[in-house]
Design an enzyme around this catalytic site. Structure first.
Site, PDB file in Angstrom:
ATOM      1  N   GLU A 157      32.311  48.049  51.991  1.00 26.26           N
ATOM      2  CA  GLU A 157      33.496  47.177  52.056  1.00 26.26           C
ATOM      3  C   GLU A 157      33.651  46.569  53.451  1.00 26.26           C
ATOM      4  OE1 GLU A 157      37.027  48.853  50.232  1.00 26.26           O
ATOM      5  OE2 GLU A 157      38.303  47.459  51.342  1.00 26.26           O
TER       6      GLU A 157
ATOM      7  N   LYS B  21      43.578  55.647  48.697  1.00 24.56           N
ATOM      8  CA  LYS B  21      42.264  54.985  48.580  1.00 24.56           C
ATOM      9  C   LYS B  21      41.857  54.430  49.940  1.00 24.56           C
ATOM     10  CE  LYS B  21      39.383  51.399  47.751  1.00 24.56           C
ATOM     11  NZ  LYS B  21      38.907  50.428  48.748  1.00 24.56           N
TER      12      LYS B  21
ATOM     13  N   ASP C 117      28.900  65.330  50.501  1.00 28.76           N
ATOM     14  CA  ASP C 117      29.148  64.998  49.098  1.00 28.76           C
ATOM     15  C   ASP C 117      30.525  64.337  48.978  1.00 28.76           C
ATOM     16  OD1 ASP C 117      29.819  65.084  46.418  1.00 28.76           O
ATOM     17  OD2 ASP C 117      28.998  67.075  46.070  1.00 28.76           O
TER      18      ASP C 117
ATOM     19  N   HIS D 106      41.305  41.148  56.141  1.00 22.66           N
ATOM     20  CA  HIS D 106      40.346  41.484  55.088  1.00 22.66           C
ATOM     21  C   HIS D 106      39.452  40.280  54.775  1.00 22.66           C
ATOM     22  CE1 HIS D 106      38.953  43.923  51.778  1.00 22.66           C
ATOM     23  NE2 HIS D 106      39.026  42.851  51.000  1.00 22.66           N
TER      24      HIS D 106
HETATM   25  C1  MEV Z   1      41.564  48.395  50.617  1.00 22.62           C
HETATM   26  O1  MEV Z   1      40.272  48.910  50.409  1.00 22.62           O
HETATM   27  C2  MEV Z   1      42.493  49.502  51.056  1.00 22.62           C
HETATM   28  C3  MEV Z   1      43.965  49.113  51.177  1.00 22.62           C
HETATM   29  O2  MEV Z   1      44.429  48.569  49.934  1.00 22.62           O
HETATM   30  C4  MEV Z   1      44.704  50.378  51.511  1.00 22.62           C
HETATM   31  C5  MEV Z   1      46.221  50.259  51.472  1.00 22.62           C
HETATM   32  O3  MEV Z   1      46.743  49.408  50.725  1.00 22.62           O
HETATM   33  O4  MEV Z   1      46.853  51.059  52.167  1.00 22.62           O
HETATM   34  C6  MEV Z   1      44.166  48.057  52.218  1.00 22.62           C
END
Ligand code: MEV
Length: 443
Positions: A87, A280, A296, A393
């Site tokens: 990513e 995530k 792992d 991003h």
């Molecule tokens: C993107 O991979 C992760 C985010 O969505 C985490 C978040 O929203 O805190 C930017």
């Protein structure tokens, strides 16, 4: 390309024969398919063989970028952290956060406990539970004796079996019990060690029950397996700073930034929909360290999410607090890592990454991974609560879009410059690219 038939004994075919079968069965252009596989073969035959032997049916290699995030100050030591992930924005975000905290004392991390758990899951149809419990207590030393060879090296390193006890689970499933064992596996993740011990415990248990006065004098072993849920293999990492130093770089005041940030964390503490995305983002950082260090990531993921749900609803792994003029932000996450065993001494890039970090032990690697997770979450929340996530991003994703469009290096440079001051949304990038190709001068 035909109608694919069931193939028998595939794993026994040579690598060449496997590839031949695959490209003929599934691809219109079998030569092109073969060429794609070959592009990723390593010229060094020995190195390729090493990778071939990691798994079954290896045909080629699958690249992930290996990046680094410098300036991670953790417990006063400056780390350059290896990160492997696909990513675009993850490494950039970690590095940005590491910089933010560098001159504020960095990350303070500590391992709270290092215990791993495994179970012999078995059925016993008897009535007299007290007798079964007594038998397990009476034969406890036999479990240790039966595994003394397996545990010898681990004991020399200060680890081994910590306890073995019976857990009555008959209220969940009729006749179901667990022999629950706790282990210290030192610097290894310990999966093979634990599973080997458990299988030996099962043999001892079966034999001893058969010799006993229990009625019936037999058990049925359902399975022996470690648990990837390791809430007692727990690490904590924290950053803190006077609120006045929460200077963010946009026009938001430090106090307002700290407030909004803390509210965003509270939302993730109470709202599962948000908590999953929040966590995530944390795992973006943790997983990339786990992958680069040859660990792992599925085990670490499964464990982290189970821990996040331990109170009955899924919650944030990080927490924030503002008190006495200070902002504090911390993570508590269980993980089971190894810096010896597995592929840690085999994979050249894993060895490279571990050397780069000064050959950490498992505890130190846990501290690094948790700190990177916290840093990742800090960066995400910092963007989300100020500029919005898409700015950073999409800036990082811009090159992916341009590569998809097969832009030349010159075109990439022009378009990156063109988007320097505003968010490059996909359609706008395509439009700018087409205009540039059409001869327009982008301004
Ligand atoms: C993107 O991979 C992760 C985010 O969505 C985490 C978040 O929203 O805190 C930017």
């Amino acid at each position: 390309m035909g109608d694919t038939k069931y193939i028998k004994g595939f794993s026994k075919l040579s690598k060449e024969a496997k590839i031949e079968w695959l490209v003929q069965e599934y691809f219109n252009d079998s030569e092109q398919a073969l060429a794609t596989l070959k592009t990723y073969w390593n010229e060094d035959a020995k190195l390729q063989k090493l990778h071939d032997e990691f798994i079954e049916n290896t045909l080629t290699n699958f690249y992930l970028p290996f990046g680094i995030a410098p300036n991670f100050l953790i417990n006063g030591k400056n780390y350059t952290v290896p990160m492997s992930i696909e990513e675009s924005s993850v490494v950039a975000a970690a590095a940005k956060s590491a910089n933010f905290w560098y001159n504020k004392g960095g990350f303070k991390a500590e391992v709270l406990s290092m215990v791993k758990i495994g179970h012999v899951h078995f059925l016993w149809e008897g009535e007299n539970k007290a007798e079964l419990k007594k038998l397990i207590t009476d034969i406890n030393s036999k479990f240790y004796e039966a595994t003394s060879q397996v545990t010898e090296n681990m004991r020399k390193r200060g680890g081994g079996i910590l306890s073995i006890e019976l857990v009555d689970k008959t209220s969940d499933i009729p006749n179901y019990y667990q022999l629950e064992a706790r282990f210290d596996t030192c610097d290894s993740m310990g999966a093979n060690f634990i599973n080997t011990c458990l299988e030996k415990f099962a043999d001892v248990l079966k034999e001893e029950v058969a010799k006993s006065n229990l009625s019936p004098a037999e058990i049925e072993v359902v399975m022996c397996i470690l648990s990837n849920y390791t809430p007692e293999s727990l690490v904590r990492s924290e950053v803190r700073t006077p609120i006045a130093q929460m200077v963010e770089g946009t026009d938001i005041a430090p106090e307002a930034f700290a407030e909004r940030f803390t509210t965003a964390v509270k939302i993730a503490e109470t709202q599962p929909y948000r908590a999953v995305t929040h966590n995530k983002g944390i795992m973006n950082g943790i997983d990339s360290v786990i992958i680069a260090s040859g660990n792992d990531f599925r085990a670490v993921e499964a464990c982290a999410h189970a821990y996040a749900a331990r109170n009955g609803s899924y919650q944030s792994l990080t927490h924030a607090d503002m008190s006495d003029g200070e902002f504090r932000f911390w993570i508590e996450v269980p993980m089971s890592l190894g810096t010896v065993g597995g592929i840690t001494t085999l994979h050249p890039m894993v060895k490279f990454g571990l050397e780069m970090m000064g050959h950490p032990g498992a505890e130190e690697l846990m501290q690094v991974a948790a700190s990177v997770g916290l840093a990742q979450n800090f960066s995400a929340l910092r963007s989300l609560t100020t500029t919005g996530i898409q700015k950073g991003h999409m800036k990082m994703h811009l090159l992916n879009i341009l590569n998809q469009l097969e832009a030349t290096e010159d075109e990439k440079q022009t378009i990156v410059k063109y988007f320097i001051n505003h968010t490059p949304h996909h359609a706008e990038v395509v439009s700018a690219f087409k205009r540039l190709r059409g001869g327009e001068v982008l301004k």
